[in-house]
Write a protein that holds these residues in place. Structure first.
Motif, PDB file in Angstrom:
ATOM      1  N   PRO A   2      22.003  34.072  42.222  1.00 12.41           N
ATOM      2  CA  PRO A   2      23.206  33.807  41.459  1.00 12.41           C
ATOM      3  C   PRO A   2      24.231  34.102  42.717  1.00 12.41           C
ATOM      4  N   VAL A   3      25.464  33.449  42.635  1.00 16.31           N
ATOM      5  CA  VAL A   3      26.685  33.772  43.275  1.00 16.31           C
ATOM      6  C   VAL A   3      27.727  33.090  42.319  1.00 16.31           C
ATOM      7  N   SER A   4      28.554  34.124  41.918  1.00 10.14           N
ATOM      8  CA  SER A   4      29.712  33.939  41.174  1.00 10.14           C
ATOM      9  C   SER A   4      30.984  34.022  41.705  1.00 10.14           C
ATOM     10  N   SER A   5      32.210  33.155  41.465  1.00 12.99           N
ATOM     11  CA  SER A   5      33.365  33.534  42.016  1.00 12.99           C
ATOM     12  C   SER A   5      34.075  34.117  40.962  1.00 12.99           C
ATOM     13  N   ILE A   6      34.336  35.568  41.258  1.00 13.96           N
ATOM     14  CA  ILE A   6      35.009  36.592  40.758  1.00 13.96           C
ATOM     15  C   ILE A   6      36.491  36.765  41.236  1.00 13.96           C
ATOM     16  N   GLY A  38      38.953  29.141  30.387  1.00 13.83           N
ATOM     17  CA  GLY A  38      39.764  30.132  29.321  1.00 13.83           C
ATOM     18  C   GLY A  38      41.129  30.348  29.158  1.00 13.83           C
ATOM     19  N   LEU A  39      41.814  30.739  30.292  1.00  9.12           N
ATOM     20  CA  LEU A  39      43.226  31.331  30.343  1.00  9.12           C
ATOM     21  C   LEU A  39      43.814  30.078  30.925  1.00  9.12           C
ATOM     22  N   LYS A  40      43.317  28.961  31.272  1.00  9.92           N
ATOM     23  CA  LYS A  40      44.149  27.901  31.784  1.00  9.92           C
ATOM     24  C   LYS A  40      44.944  28.133  33.052  1.00  9.92           C
ATOM     25  N   GLY A  41      44.502  28.979  33.869  1.00  9.85           N
ATOM     26  CA  GLY A  41      44.810  29.292  35.064  1.00  9.85           C
ATOM     27  C   GLY A  41      46.022  30.038  35.084  1.00  9.85           C
ATOM     28  N   GLU A  42      46.437  30.713  34.145  1.00  7.45           N
ATOM     29  CA  GLU A  42      47.717  31.695  33.970  1.00  7.45           C
ATOM     30  C   GLU A  42      47.837  32.955  34.610  1.00  7.45           C
ATOM     31  N   PRO A  43      46.736  33.691  34.843  1.00  7.93           N
ATOM     32  CA  PRO A  43      46.925  34.775  35.511  1.00  7.93           C
ATOM     33  C   PRO A  43      47.381  34.697  36.828  1.00  7.93           C
ATOM     34  N   GLU A  44      48.051  35.925  37.352  1.00  3.42           N
ATOM     35  CA  GLU A  44      48.204  35.863  38.760  1.00  3.42           C
ATOM     36  C   GLU A  44      46.952  36.354  39.542  1.00  3.42           C
ATOM     37  N   VAL A  45      46.802  35.557  40.618  1.00  2.00           N
ATOM     38  CA  VAL A  45      45.324  35.958  41.357  1.00  2.00           C
ATOM     39  C   VAL A  45      45.771  36.515  42.799  1.00  2.00           C
ATOM     40  N   LYS A  46      44.945  37.875  42.990  1.00  2.00           N
ATOM     41  CA  LYS A  46      45.379  38.624  43.985  1.00  2.00           C
ATOM     42  C   LYS A  46      44.427  38.423  45.255  1.00  2.00           C
ATOM     43  N   ASP A  47      43.085  38.183  44.591  1.00  2.00           N
ATOM     44  CA  ASP A  47      41.755  37.851  45.661  1.00  2.00           C
ATOM     45  C   ASP A  47      40.748  37.179  44.835  1.00  2.00           C
ATOM     46  N   ILE A  48      39.885  36.697  45.751  1.00  2.00           N
ATOM     47  CA  ILE A  48      38.636  36.115  45.271  1.00  2.00           C
ATOM     48  C   ILE A  48      37.284  36.669  45.839  1.00  2.00           C
ATOM     49  N   GLU A  49      36.342  36.900  45.102  1.00  2.00           N
ATOM     50  CA  GLU A  49      35.122  37.333  45.852  1.00  2.00           C
ATOM     51  C   GLU A  49      33.994  36.498  45.355  1.00  2.00           C
ATOM     52  N   TYR A  50      33.255  36.232  46.325  1.00  2.00           N
ATOM     53  CA  TYR A  50      31.905  35.486  45.980  1.00  2.00           C
ATOM     54  C   TYR A  50      30.783  36.632  45.663  1.00  2.00           C
ATOM     55  N   ARG A  51      30.704  36.961  44.571  1.00  2.00           N
ATOM     56  CA  ARG A  51      29.977  38.113  44.384  1.00  2.00           C
ATOM     57  C   ARG A  51      28.457  37.450  44.172  1.00  2.00           C
ATOM     58  N   GLY A  52      27.423  38.357  45.066  1.00  2.00           N
ATOM     59  CA  GLY A  52      26.153  37.967  45.298  1.00  2.00           C
ATOM     60  C   GLY A  52      25.700  37.047  46.456  1.00  2.00           C
ATOM     61  N   SER A  53      26.949  36.734  47.106  1.00  2.00           N
ATOM     62  CA  SER A  53      26.606  35.873  48.527  1.00  2.00           C
ATOM     63  C   SER A  53      26.087  36.710  49.489  1.00  2.00           C
ATOM     64  N   GLY A  54      26.107  37.929  49.406  1.00  2.00           N
ATOM     65  CA  GLY A  54      25.798  38.901  50.445  1.00  2.00           C
ATOM     66  C   GLY A  54      24.138  38.849  50.625  1.00  2.00           C
ATOM     67  N   VAL A  55      23.607  38.618  49.259  1.00  2.00           N
ATOM     68  CA  VAL A  55      22.162  38.812  49.339  1.00  2.00           C
ATOM     69  C   VAL A  55      21.552  37.299  48.854  1.00  2.00           C
ATOM     70  N   ALA A  56      22.245  36.205  48.515  1.00  2.00           N
ATOM     71  CA  ALA A  56      21.802  34.882  47.874  1.00  2.00           C
ATOM     72  C   ALA A  56      21.537  34.319  49.325  1.00  2.00           C
ATOM     73  N   PRO A  84      31.902  28.887  47.494  1.00  2.00           N
ATOM     74  CA  PRO A  84      30.777  29.707  47.483  1.00  2.00           C
ATOM     75  C   PRO A  84      29.645  29.134  48.192  1.00  2.00           C
ATOM     76  N   ILE A  85      29.703  27.688  48.573  1.00  2.00           N
ATOM     77  CA  ILE A  85      28.442  27.304  49.447  1.00  2.00           C
ATOM     78  C   ILE A  85      28.686  27.813  50.910  1.00  2.00           C
ATOM     79  N   LEU A  86      29.911  27.720  51.335  1.00  2.00           N
ATOM     80  CA  LEU A  86      30.065  28.193  52.748  1.00  2.00           C
ATOM     81  C   LEU A  86      29.954  29.775  52.752  1.00  2.00           C
ATOM     82  N   SER A  87      29.969  30.602  51.775  1.00  2.00           N
ATOM     83  CA  SER A  87      29.717  31.896  51.741  1.00  2.00           C
ATOM     84  C   SER A  87      28.345  32.414  52.253  1.00  2.00           C
TER      85      SER A  87
END
Length: 327
Positions: free
Chosen positions: A162-166, A182-200, A227-230
């Motif tokens: 599993p790898v998730s874009s958080i 769910g939220l139609k892209g409305e929230p302000e985005v500060k950062d993106i993490e590919y959670r799980g990519s360190g061990v996947a 996520p693929i590149l991560s």
């Protein structure tokens, strides 16, 4: 043989004139996958699978054409009656890492379906989840499902892990699907993490497929390709083979989706120049004829809008032309 990296709708649209096709390999993004109501949903894998089987709803570029939504509508109605409706209920940290391993960091509660899931589409998610619970890998489950619906395509999940874009947002931490569907892209985005990519890890089938020449379609570079590149070793493999990428930008305008907001959050210009910065391993870029970028990177220009199979044929032809230019 040619391998394509696919996520979202960009690469599927590029492939729409070539399906079904057993001569290409598609590596699908799984960073958008979620588990909701005990069902593992793999949107980017399903889009390619349904496209190849000739059942994709091309009005939405997700789901099955002619599907019904009785189960979904009942669940939504029930949630409303019980007062459960609201923001997508992305479960807490303790719940995220319990239960089915393949769904780690992807779990949403099932009492409110913020994504519209068709009845036939749901049956695919049920079968996938059952296969995984029986001990199959996601790669094996995907092969089984492709065979079941006569999808004549070699479709490989980027990883069996599993790898998730958080996303970190002004409304808290959330999965990309909660943000976008769910939220139609409305929230302000500060950062993106590919959670799980360190061990996947990428599967051996994926690393073998990356020995072929590679095309990256006009997909979101952050959440569809990122996520693929991560995954460990993927960028190195791409640097050792021929790679062409189609820009998802016409000038500073993105094809679709929240590309501009996400690229800006990661510190990149939201245009073809920013894409080139993110893809140092790409040999040639296919960009729109109107794109005025000044660059020393190799480019092939064409009309990159894809609104029909004829458009797809033209853009894919430009990708093949670009591959021929690589020494």
């Amino acid at each position: 043989m040619t391998t394509l990296l696919s996520g979202g709708t960009g690469t599927p649209k590029l492939l729409s004139d070539l399906m079904p096709n057993s001569e290409i390999t598609v590596i699908g993004n799984t960073g958008d996958d979620i588990e909701m109501g005990d069902l593992l949903i793999c949107p980017d894998l399903d889009t390619i699978m349904y496209l190849s089987a000739g059942v994709l709803n091309k009005d939405t570029w997700w789901g099955i054409e002619g599907d019904t939504f009785e189960t979904h509508e009942y669940l939504v109605r029930s949630a409303k009656e019980k007062g459960w409706e609201g923001a997508p209920n992305f479960l807490g940290r303790a719940e995220q890492i319990n239960g089915r391993e393949i769904a780690k960091w992807r779990r949403f509660s099932g009492e409110e379906e913020f994504m519209q899931i068709g009845d036939m589409d749901r049956s695919i998610h049920m079968l996938r989840s059952r296969l995984i619970d029986e001990g199959r890998t996601l790669t094996e489950a995907t092969e089984n499902l492709c065979s079941l619906i006569d999808a004549n395509i070699r479709l490989l999940p980027m990883s069996d892990d599993p790898v998730s874009s958080i996303l970190s947002t002004n409304r808290g931490e959330m999965h990309f699907q909660g943000f976008w569907a769910g939220l139609k892209g409305e929230p302000e985005v500060k950062d993106i993490e590919y959670r799980g990519s360190g061990v996947a890890r990428a599967t051996k089938l994926v690393t073998k497929a990356l020995e072929n020449q590679v095309i990256i379609g006009p997909s979101n570079p952050i959440t569809s390709v990122g996520p693929i590149l991560s995954l460990k070793g993927i960028k190195k493999l791409l640097s050792e083979t021929k790679v062409v990428a189609v820009s998802p930008f016409i000038g500073d305008r993105a094809f679709s989706g929240p590309i501009k907001k996400l690229m800006s959050a990661k510190g990149h210009e939201a245009n073809t120049a920013g894409l080139m910065e993110m893809y140092p391993f790409v040999d040639v870029f296919v960009i729109d004829s109107s794109d005025k970028i000044e660059t020393d990177r190799k480019v092939v220009k064409t009309d990159i809008r894809i609104n029909s199979t004829e458009d797809a044929k033209r853009v894919y032809g430009s990708c093949l032309e670009a591959l021929e230019e690589i020494e």
